[in-house]
Write a protein that holds these residues in place. Structure first.
Motif, PDB file in Angstrom:
ATOM      1  N   VAL A 117       0.819  -1.217   0.000  1.00  0.00           N
ATOM      2  CA  VAL A 117       0.000   0.000   0.000  1.00  0.00           C
ATOM      3  C   VAL A 117       0.850   1.262   0.000  1.00  0.00           C
ATOM      4  O   VAL A 117       0.331   2.365   0.158  1.00  0.00           O
ATOM      5  CB  VAL A 117      -0.969   0.001   1.207  1.00  0.00           C
ATOM      6  CG1 VAL A 117      -1.927  -1.155   1.108  1.00  0.00           C
ATOM      7  CG2 VAL A 117      -0.228  -0.021   2.529  1.00  0.00           C
ATOM      8  N   ASN A 144       2.567   5.880  -7.098  1.00  0.00           N
ATOM      9  CA  ASN A 144       1.797   4.755  -6.576  1.00  0.00           C
ATOM     10  C   ASN A 144       2.708   3.783  -5.850  1.00  0.00           C
ATOM     11  O   ASN A 144       3.929   3.972  -5.783  1.00  0.00           O
ATOM     12  CB  ASN A 144       1.021   4.047  -7.699  1.00  0.00           C
ATOM     13  CG  ASN A 144       1.949   3.448  -8.746  1.00  0.00           C
ATOM     14  OD1 ASN A 144       3.058   3.009  -8.462  1.00  0.00           O
ATOM     15  ND2 ASN A 144       1.478   3.409  -9.992  1.00  0.00           N
ATOM     16  N   PHE A 338      -7.119  -4.888  -0.829  1.00  0.00           N
ATOM     17  CA  PHE A 338      -6.367  -3.646  -0.651  1.00  0.00           C
ATOM     18  C   PHE A 338      -4.932  -3.937  -0.215  1.00  0.00           C
ATOM     19  O   PHE A 338      -3.988  -3.324  -0.727  1.00  0.00           O
ATOM     20  CB  PHE A 338      -7.073  -2.779   0.400  1.00  0.00           C
ATOM     21  CG  PHE A 338      -6.558  -1.379   0.491  1.00  0.00           C
ATOM     22  CD1 PHE A 338      -6.996  -0.397  -0.385  1.00  0.00           C
ATOM     23  CD2 PHE A 338      -5.628  -1.016   1.460  1.00  0.00           C
ATOM     24  CE1 PHE A 338      -6.523   0.907  -0.308  1.00  0.00           C
ATOM     25  CE2 PHE A 338      -5.150   0.276   1.552  1.00  0.00           C
ATOM     26  CZ  PHE A 338      -5.598   1.238   0.659  1.00  0.00           C
ATOM     27  N   LYS A 360     -12.456   4.525   0.132  1.00  0.00           N
ATOM     28  CA  LYS A 360     -12.005   5.832   0.607  1.00  0.00           C
ATOM     29  C   LYS A 360     -11.507   5.752   2.043  1.00  0.00           C
ATOM     30  O   LYS A 360     -10.524   6.409   2.417  1.00  0.00           O
ATOM     31  CB  LYS A 360     -13.149   6.844   0.517  1.00  0.00           C
ATOM     32  CG  LYS A 360     -13.459   7.337  -0.892  1.00  0.00           C
ATOM     33  CD  LYS A 360     -14.602   8.341  -0.868  1.00  0.00           C
ATOM     34  CE  LYS A 360     -14.934   8.832  -2.272  1.00  0.00           C
ATOM     35  NZ  LYS A 360     -16.086   9.784  -2.262  1.00  0.00           N
ATOM     36  N   GLN A 363      -8.078   4.267   1.889  1.00  0.00           N
ATOM     37  CA  GLN A 363      -7.123   5.163   1.234  1.00  0.00           C
ATOM     38  C   GLN A 363      -6.844   6.410   2.060  1.00  0.00           C
ATOM     39  O   GLN A 363      -5.819   7.059   1.859  1.00  0.00           O
ATOM     40  CB  GLN A 363      -7.644   5.548  -0.153  1.00  0.00           C
ATOM     41  CG  GLN A 363      -7.571   4.397  -1.149  1.00  0.00           C
ATOM     42  CD  GLN A 363      -8.087   4.754  -2.516  1.00  0.00           C
ATOM     43  OE1 GLN A 363      -9.000   5.575  -2.644  1.00  0.00           O
ATOM     44  NE2 GLN A 363      -7.533   4.128  -3.551  1.00  0.00           N
ATOM     45  N   HIS A 366      -4.042   5.084   3.915  1.00  0.00           N
ATOM     46  CA  HIS A 366      -2.931   4.662   3.042  1.00  0.00           C
ATOM     47  C   HIS A 366      -3.130   5.316   1.672  1.00  0.00           C
ATOM     48  O   HIS A 366      -3.523   4.648   0.697  1.00  0.00           O
ATOM     49  CB  HIS A 366      -2.892   3.141   2.922  1.00  0.00           C
ATOM     50  CG  HIS A 366      -2.920   2.420   4.238  1.00  0.00           C
ATOM     51  ND1 HIS A 366      -1.801   2.298   5.037  1.00  0.00           N
ATOM     52  CD2 HIS A 366      -3.935   1.819   4.908  1.00  0.00           C
ATOM     53  CE1 HIS A 366      -2.131   1.619   6.136  1.00  0.00           C
ATOM     54  NE2 HIS A 366      -3.415   1.322   6.076  1.00  0.00           N
ATOM     55  N   PRO A 367      -2.876   6.603   1.539  1.00  0.00           N
ATOM     56  CA  PRO A 367      -3.228   7.354   0.321  1.00  0.00           C
ATOM     57  C   PRO A 367      -2.429   6.961  -0.918  1.00  0.00           C
ATOM     58  O   PRO A 367      -2.831   7.311  -2.035  1.00  0.00           O
ATOM     59  CB  PRO A 367      -2.951   8.806   0.721  1.00  0.00           C
ATOM     60  CG  PRO A 367      -1.965   8.727   1.842  1.00  0.00           C
ATOM     61  CD  PRO A 367      -2.288   7.464   2.582  1.00  0.00           C
ATOM     62  N   ARG A 368      -1.317   6.276  -0.771  1.00  0.00           N
ATOM     63  CA  ARG A 368      -0.513   5.933  -1.946  1.00  0.00           C
ATOM     64  C   ARG A 368      -1.023   4.688  -2.682  1.00  0.00           C
ATOM     65  O   ARG A 368      -0.610   4.413  -3.795  1.00  0.00           O
ATOM     66  CB  ARG A 368       0.941   5.707  -1.533  1.00  0.00           C
ATOM     67  CG  ARG A 368       1.619   6.949  -0.978  1.00  0.00           C
ATOM     68  CD  ARG A 368       2.966   6.607  -0.391  1.00  0.00           C
ATOM     69  NE  ARG A 368       3.590   7.766   0.237  1.00  0.00           N
ATOM     70  CZ  ARG A 368       4.333   7.712   1.327  1.00  0.00           C
ATOM     71  NH1 ARG A 368       4.555   6.543   1.905  1.00  0.00           N
ATOM     72  NH2 ARG A 368       4.868   8.798   1.841  1.00  0.00           N
ATOM     73  N   ARG A 369      -1.905   3.948  -2.042  1.00  0.00           N
ATOM     74  CA  ARG A 369      -2.418   2.719  -2.648  1.00  0.00           C
ATOM     75  C   ARG A 369      -3.423   3.057  -3.740  1.00  0.00           C
ATOM     76  O   ARG A 369      -4.343   3.845  -3.544  1.00  0.00           O
ATOM     77  CB  ARG A 369      -3.077   1.855  -1.570  1.00  0.00           C
ATOM     78  CG  ARG A 369      -3.795   0.605  -2.090  1.00  0.00           C
ATOM     79  CD  ARG A 369      -2.822  -0.375  -2.731  1.00  0.00           C
ATOM     80  NE  ARG A 369      -3.408  -1.709  -2.840  1.00  0.00           N
ATOM     81  CZ  ARG A 369      -3.519  -2.396  -3.956  1.00  0.00           C
ATOM     82  NH1 ARG A 369      -3.096  -1.866  -5.104  1.00  0.00           N
ATOM     83  NH2 ARG A 369      -4.015  -3.610  -3.948  1.00  0.00           N
ATOM     84  N   GLN A 370      -3.229   2.455  -4.918  1.00  0.00           N
ATOM     85  CA  GLN A 370      -4.121   2.685  -6.049  1.00  0.00           C
ATOM     86  C   GLN A 370      -4.790   1.370  -6.444  1.00  0.00           C
ATOM     87  O   GLN A 370      -4.296   0.641  -7.301  1.00  0.00           O
ATOM     88  CB  GLN A 370      -3.364   3.289  -7.233  1.00  0.00           C
ATOM     89  CG  GLN A 370      -2.847   4.695  -6.966  1.00  0.00           C
ATOM     90  CD  GLN A 370      -2.234   5.337  -8.196  1.00  0.00           C
ATOM     91  OE1 GLN A 370      -2.347   4.814  -9.302  1.00  0.00           O
ATOM     92  NE2 GLN A 370      -1.576   6.468  -8.015  1.00  0.00           N
TER      93      GLN A 370
END
Length: 570
Positions: A117, A144, A338, A360, A363, A366-370
């Motif tokens: 992530v 990412n 995820f 959401k 994320q 863990h904002p870098r996970r796409q």
């Protein structure tokens, strides 16, 4: 308040009973870890040494990589803290090495999911990497998880970090799934339930299978799961019958009647499926896998494949409508996907809105996970999505083989057609077998130890490496282009094929001119001059006559019915 020895003994027996009855090894492990609070204050006492050894035996049977795979990030954190608390001085010697391995295993399992992530900072801390800031990628924001891990690996190599090997293995998993394409396997998401019916955790598993059309007189589909025939009313596998009906309906709607006329016989299994699964959320995955199997023998220039970077959940009905899964289990499935290498989660359209909100939530932490969501409403739409079913071009040789095999299956096939297809296949493997192959020389390539002659298509016709010494390759080329003054290609002997006149250039040796036939046979070799007959060829008093002239500017001349080769030696 500390319990009495008698109460502790009863609690320990209850622990063993609970572990033995638990269908989930992960839950059993967590139950064992939680009991450590009862044992850790007594571990140093001789009276409890037997309990400690039995506890460690249970731990050795449960704490392994397989049982950590489906654990949540929070559960792995608990496991990691627990193994760090195990007092090295109180661990009996037969278990000390195993405890050290538990620490490494739990730390790596936790760090691996964090790397999936993009949380490299916490992952490096879990691995105990010293001076982890030195490995931090530049400008991590906006990248990412794969880009971050790739940059992290590069820094680890530059800094000769001990964590380099582990980081590269994690990167390998992320990059592998992008190109991992199959016709007989697909990633599925399930939710395991305890005996009381409560959902406990999401599981990501690979479903493998193959299908074939049954005989024309077969009354219905037949589905075999893990080697056992299942009926349409099976609570888990029964939806596979609906998936096969949906597949036939799809083929019928697209004009592929041959695939829609007869029932199918399907065999499939789930890797590492020693768990209790219920529900019909396997339906969409089974339909996609069945489609890839059904079209694998089609004679086309593209194969339809299922990629390893998707995970699928959702049911399906006989008409091909993708049916929703229980929203109560949706979060567990999304969480499992995820924290994994998959890039796409395929789910029913009716679950999409709830899935967006759940994603959401993850994320935010863990904002870098796409992780991308792909909503499917009908089977046809899912199959047409190029992120779900990918097309890979088939090489021409394999394509011709398939055409040949398909033709040989026909009852009225004629031998000449079959032979023609075989001949075409041979020509693809060996182009010179083609009856229209261009054998006429068109260009020459000069190498240090010889020449290579090619046709107008750049295919090598023949080579000659029979020279007195190495050729002066640099003299033949100007800016990478062969200088024309040393090679002439023309029909010198009026046989409708090109011959080649070539002037070898040696260092410190007498040179010559060679005439080759179109097939590569050297017809003759002569000197390009007659020593002492040219004006200016005089004997100097202080040195011998310079006779190592090189032939150049070869030119074909026709005069009085004769063909001449003119050269200027210098």
């Amino acid at each position: 308040m500390e319990s009495s020895p008698l109460q502790f003994a009863r609690d320990f027996e209850r622990l063993k009973s609970d572990i033995a009855r638990s269908p989930s090894p992960e839950n059993a492990l967590l139950r064992l870890v939680a009991f450590w609070q009862n044992l850790k204050e007594r571990a140093a006492l001789d009276a409890y040494r037997t309990y400690l050894e039995e506890y460690l035996q249970l731990l050795s049977s449960l704490l392994n990589e397989k049982n950590l795979t489906d654990m949540t990030i929070e559960e792995l954190s608990v496991i990691g803290k627990f193994v760090k608390e195990l007092p090295a001085g109180q661990i009996p010697s037969p278990y000390q090495e195993a405890v050290a391995q538990y620490r490494t295993l739990s730390a790596q399992s936790y760090a691996r999911k964090l790397l999936y992530v993009g949380d490299y900072e916490e992952a490096l801390a879990a691995l105990g990497v010293e001076n982890s800031q030195a490995l931090a990628p530049e400008e991590a924001d906006g990248k990412n998880e794969t880009e971050i891990l790739r940059a992290l690996c590069q820094r680890a190599v530059e800094k000769a970090s001990p964590a380099c090997g582990f980081l590269r293995s994690a990167l390998g998993e992320l990059e592998f799934v992008k190109d991992d394409l199959h016709q007989n396997r697909v990633n599925c998401l399930f939710v395991e339930k305890e005996s009381d019916g409560n959902s406990t955790r999401g599981r990501l598993r690979v479903m493998e299978g193959n299908i074939r059309q049954s005989e024309a007189d077969s009354p219905s589909h037949e589905v075999t799961f893990e080697g056992q025939i299942k009926t349409p009313d099976d609570p888990f596998v029964g939806v596979a019958y609906d998936a096969l009906d949906a597949l036939k309906a799809l083929f019928r709607s697209r004009g592929e009647k041959a695939k829609a006329e007869t029932p199918y016989h399907a065999h499939f299994s789930i890797q590492e499926s020693g768990h209790h699964f219920t529900g019909d959320s396997i339906g969409l995955a089974f339909a996609l896998l069945s489609y890839a199997q059904a079209v694998k023998s089609d004679v086309t220039r593209h194969e339809r494949l299922l990629p390893g970077d998707i995970a699928v959940t959702g049911s399906i009905d006989k008409a091909g409508r993708v049916l929703p899964v229980n929203n109560e289990t949706l979060k567990l499935k999304i969480e499992r996907a995820f924290f994994s290498p998959v890039r796409y989660l395929v789910l029913p359209e009716e679950n999409h809105r709830a899935a967006v909100e759940i994603l959401k939530e993850f994320q935010t932490r863990h904002p870098r996970r796409q992780l991308r969501l792909i909503a499917a409403e009908r089977l046809g739409g899912a199959i047409d999505d190029r992120n779900i079913i990918r097309a890979e071009k088939v090489c021409m040789g394999e394509y011709i083989t398939r055409v040949t095999l398909r033709t040989t299956r026909r009852a009225k096939v004629q031998v000449p057609i079959l032979l023609a297809l075989i001949y075409l296949l041979v020509c693809l493997i060996y182009p010179k077998a083609w009856i229209w192959f261009d054998w006429n020389p068109a260009a020459v390539s000069v190498e240090r130890n010889g020449i290579v002659v090619v046709n107008s298509g750049g295919v090598a016709l023949w080579e000659d490496h029979n020279f007195d010494s190495d050729l002066q390759v640099a003299d033949y080329y100007s800016d990478g282009v062969l200088a024309p003054q040393y090679v002439t290609i023309s029909d010198f002997i009026d046989n409708e094929n090109n011959e080649i006149v070539f002037a070898p250039i040696y260092k410190g040796k007498a040179n010559s001119i060679r005439l080759y036939s179109s097939s590569g046979k050297m017809l003759w070799e002569i000197e390009p001059f007659v020593v002492t007959t040219y004006p200016g060829d005089v004997q100097w008093s202080v040195r011998k006559e310079r006779s190592h002239y090189a032939a150049a500017y070869l030119k074909k001349i026709e005069q009085s019915g004769e063909t001449y080769i003119m050269t200027a030696a210098y």
